[in-house]
Design a protein around this motif. Sequence first.
Motif, PDB file in Angstrom:
ATOM      1  N   TYR A  71      -5.545   2.627 -10.839  1.00 43.90           N
ATOM      2  CA  TYR A  71      -6.815   2.394 -10.157  1.00 43.90           C
ATOM      3  C   TYR A  71      -7.506   1.141 -10.684  1.00 43.90           C
ATOM      4  O   TYR A  71      -8.144   0.407  -9.914  1.00 43.90           O
ATOM      5  N   ASN A  77     -15.045  -6.305  -5.717  1.00 41.44           N
ATOM      6  CA  ASN A  77     -16.299  -5.556  -5.755  1.00 41.44           C
ATOM      7  C   ASN A  77     -16.221  -4.187  -5.084  1.00 41.44           C
ATOM      8  O   ASN A  77     -17.242  -3.662  -4.651  1.00 41.44           O
ATOM      9  N   ASP A  78     -15.044  -3.618  -4.991  1.00 42.29           N
ATOM     10  CA  ASP A  78     -14.905  -2.286  -4.404  1.00 42.29           C
ATOM     11  C   ASP A  78     -15.327  -1.249  -5.454  1.00 42.29           C
ATOM     12  O   ASP A  78     -14.530  -0.825  -6.294  1.00 42.29           O
ATOM     13  N   MET A  79     -16.594  -0.860  -5.399  1.00 39.31           N
ATOM     14  CA  MET A  79     -17.139   0.041  -6.420  1.00 39.31           C
ATOM     15  C   MET A  79     -16.497   1.431  -6.357  1.00 39.31           C
ATOM     16  O   MET A  79     -16.458   2.141  -7.362  1.00 39.31           O
ATOM     17  N   ALA A  80     -15.996   1.807  -5.194  1.00 37.89           N
ATOM     18  CA  ALA A  80     -15.334   3.113  -5.098  1.00 37.89           C
ATOM     19  C   ALA A  80     -14.080   3.141  -5.962  1.00 37.89           C
ATOM     20  O   ALA A  80     -13.797   4.148  -6.631  1.00 37.89           O
ATOM     21  N   LEU A  81     -13.320   2.040  -5.961  1.00 35.03           N
ATOM     22  CA  LEU A  81     -12.116   1.979  -6.798  1.00 35.03           C
ATOM     23  C   LEU A  81     -12.478   1.917  -8.269  1.00 35.03           C
ATOM     24  O   LEU A  81     -11.826   2.554  -9.104  1.00 35.03           O
ATOM     25  N   TRP A  82     -13.501   1.148  -8.606  1.00 35.64           N
ATOM     26  CA  TRP A  82     -13.927   1.095 -10.010  1.00 35.64           C
ATOM     27  C   TRP A  82     -14.401   2.479 -10.482  1.00 35.64           C
ATOM     28  O   TRP A  82     -14.122   2.885 -11.608  1.00 35.64           O
ATOM     29  N   ALA A 138      -9.217  -5.852  -5.838  1.00 38.00           N
ATOM     30  CA  ALA A 138     -10.176  -5.720  -4.736  1.00 38.00           C
ATOM     31  C   ALA A 138     -11.518  -6.358  -5.051  1.00 38.00           C
ATOM     32  O   ALA A 138     -12.329  -6.583  -4.151  1.00 38.00           O
ATOM     33  N   GLN A 166       0.822  -1.201   0.000  1.00 37.04           N
ATOM     34  CA  GLN A 166       0.000   0.000   0.000  1.00 37.04           C
ATOM     35  C   GLN A 166       0.858   1.254   0.000  1.00 37.04           C
ATOM     36  O   GLN A 166       0.523   2.244  -0.679  1.00 37.04           O
ATOM     37  N   ALA A 208      -8.563  -1.915  -8.386  1.00 36.51           N
ATOM     38  CA  ALA A 208      -9.964  -2.340  -8.397  1.00 36.51           C
ATOM     39  C   ALA A 208     -10.076  -3.812  -8.776  1.00 36.51           C
ATOM     40  O   ALA A 208     -10.889  -4.554  -8.214  1.00 36.51           O
TER      41      ALA A 208
END
Length: 521
Positions: A218, A227-232, A225, A177, A222
């Motif tokens: 990104y 299903n991390d919709m914020a990253l998508w 990750a 990270q 994504a």
Amino acid sequence: MTRQYIFRAILPFLAVLLWLPSCQEALTEKAETFYSEEQVFSSEEGIESAVNGMYSAFFDPGYHGSSWHGLLMPLSGKLRSNQAPNIDAVSLNTTSINTWLTRLWPAMYATVNTANIIITNLESTPADFDNKETALGQAYFIRALTYFDLVRLFGGVPIRLKPTTYEDLHLPRATKQEVYDLVIADLERAKALLPAPGTYRSERPTPLTAQAYLAKVYLTLASEAGNDMALWTLARNTAMEVFNSQLYDLTPTYAELFEPGNENTVESIFEIQYGHTGGIRNTDMPRMYTPQNSMFVPANTNTFGWIRPNKETFDDHVARYPDDPRIEAMYLYGSYVRNNGTTQTIYPTRTTGAQGYPFIRKWFDPTYNGTTSSRNFILFRYADLLLMLAEIENELNGPDAAYPYVNRVLARARDIDGDGMSDSIEPADWSGMTQDEFRQRIMKERFYELLGEVHEWFDTRRRGYDYLLNEVIIPHNNHPNFDPSTDFVYPDNTKNMLLPIPLDEISGNQALGPDDQNPGY
């Protein structure tokens, strides 16, 4: 970074110190002196020379010029290499002393070091040179790309933010990270500093180049990750800024992208400028892909033809789109004429033995002389961005929102003569898919469009180990033309999600220990 690496880390900058081009062409005497960093960064010409040295490190055979191809192409599982010292990578059993790995790691950190020299010197000087921000933007950009490569290949790595000295050789691994945070921060900084399109050298990065790479960062996060919709969403918004700029477009035909001499097209987001390096050895790329004793290079030019697609890679493309015009532009298959006039049969005419594989023809260079190439290498192009947007939209909004992006790529693939009309029925536009079907197909479409451009290792890993196992390892091991004499059974082993940290680094960096090695190595 161990002591044996420190000289490698400063070599690109030493080249600048030893040779500082003068803008005064009238001068006839050649300077026989060393230039200090203070002298180099005391003029616009010196700063530009330092930037050129940084690109030389990035393009170097130790990095993108050879090791990048020699290691990552066979390790992707989609291609192979018949280079004997590289068999561990070809069989997906890479060791920490692999011949390419031990060149790649120090070359990547040498690139980081040259960027750090530029950043440190320019940010500490009060002088306000006209090219100061442009140089800083490029240094942040190249440092970001190099750490992006490092973190995807190795996970967490030591982070170096200042020029290397003997006093700070030993640094611990940062977390994955932390490395990604640095990559994003550097790309944001680069975006703010880089010159607008048309105001500097056309082949150099602009704010939109940095923005495109941010979108890829990104997308990678994504993908991992799930299903991390914020990253998508972040990936979509970032990529759409590049799309909406309308600065880039697809070339009229797929084949012309890889015609010798057709460099820096409207489709190019960033490419390595091997055609402009002044006659020094700059890349082994053509010889790594071009068949031995073939008519694709000048007579008496030595090529190796090491890197070739696996049989299942070729067969999967042909089975999906039998009449795809991209097949002719991408592959050399069936047979070819050798430079003595005889015919050499290869896959699929021949299915066994050392010649039982096709070739990738994208990087053939009829001017290659065994040392230098006039062929640039495309790192990122607009078709890639469109396929990224298709993948992103499918995750966020389903296939209907994603079709327009992938169908633009498919329409160009059907156009053989560049008149904007379809000359083939394949590959047909997509429609009628479920979200999961689209997700599976878009990953394969990346291979059909981008094979041979060294995206393969990353695309076979970023969706997780199950993807690597089910889409790469099992199809390879179970292929009907698997030849035990030349093909390797790929192991079912999660260690192949990362590369091993080189043994030299583990043993020489006193801040690292055996427990810092990646799992399975």
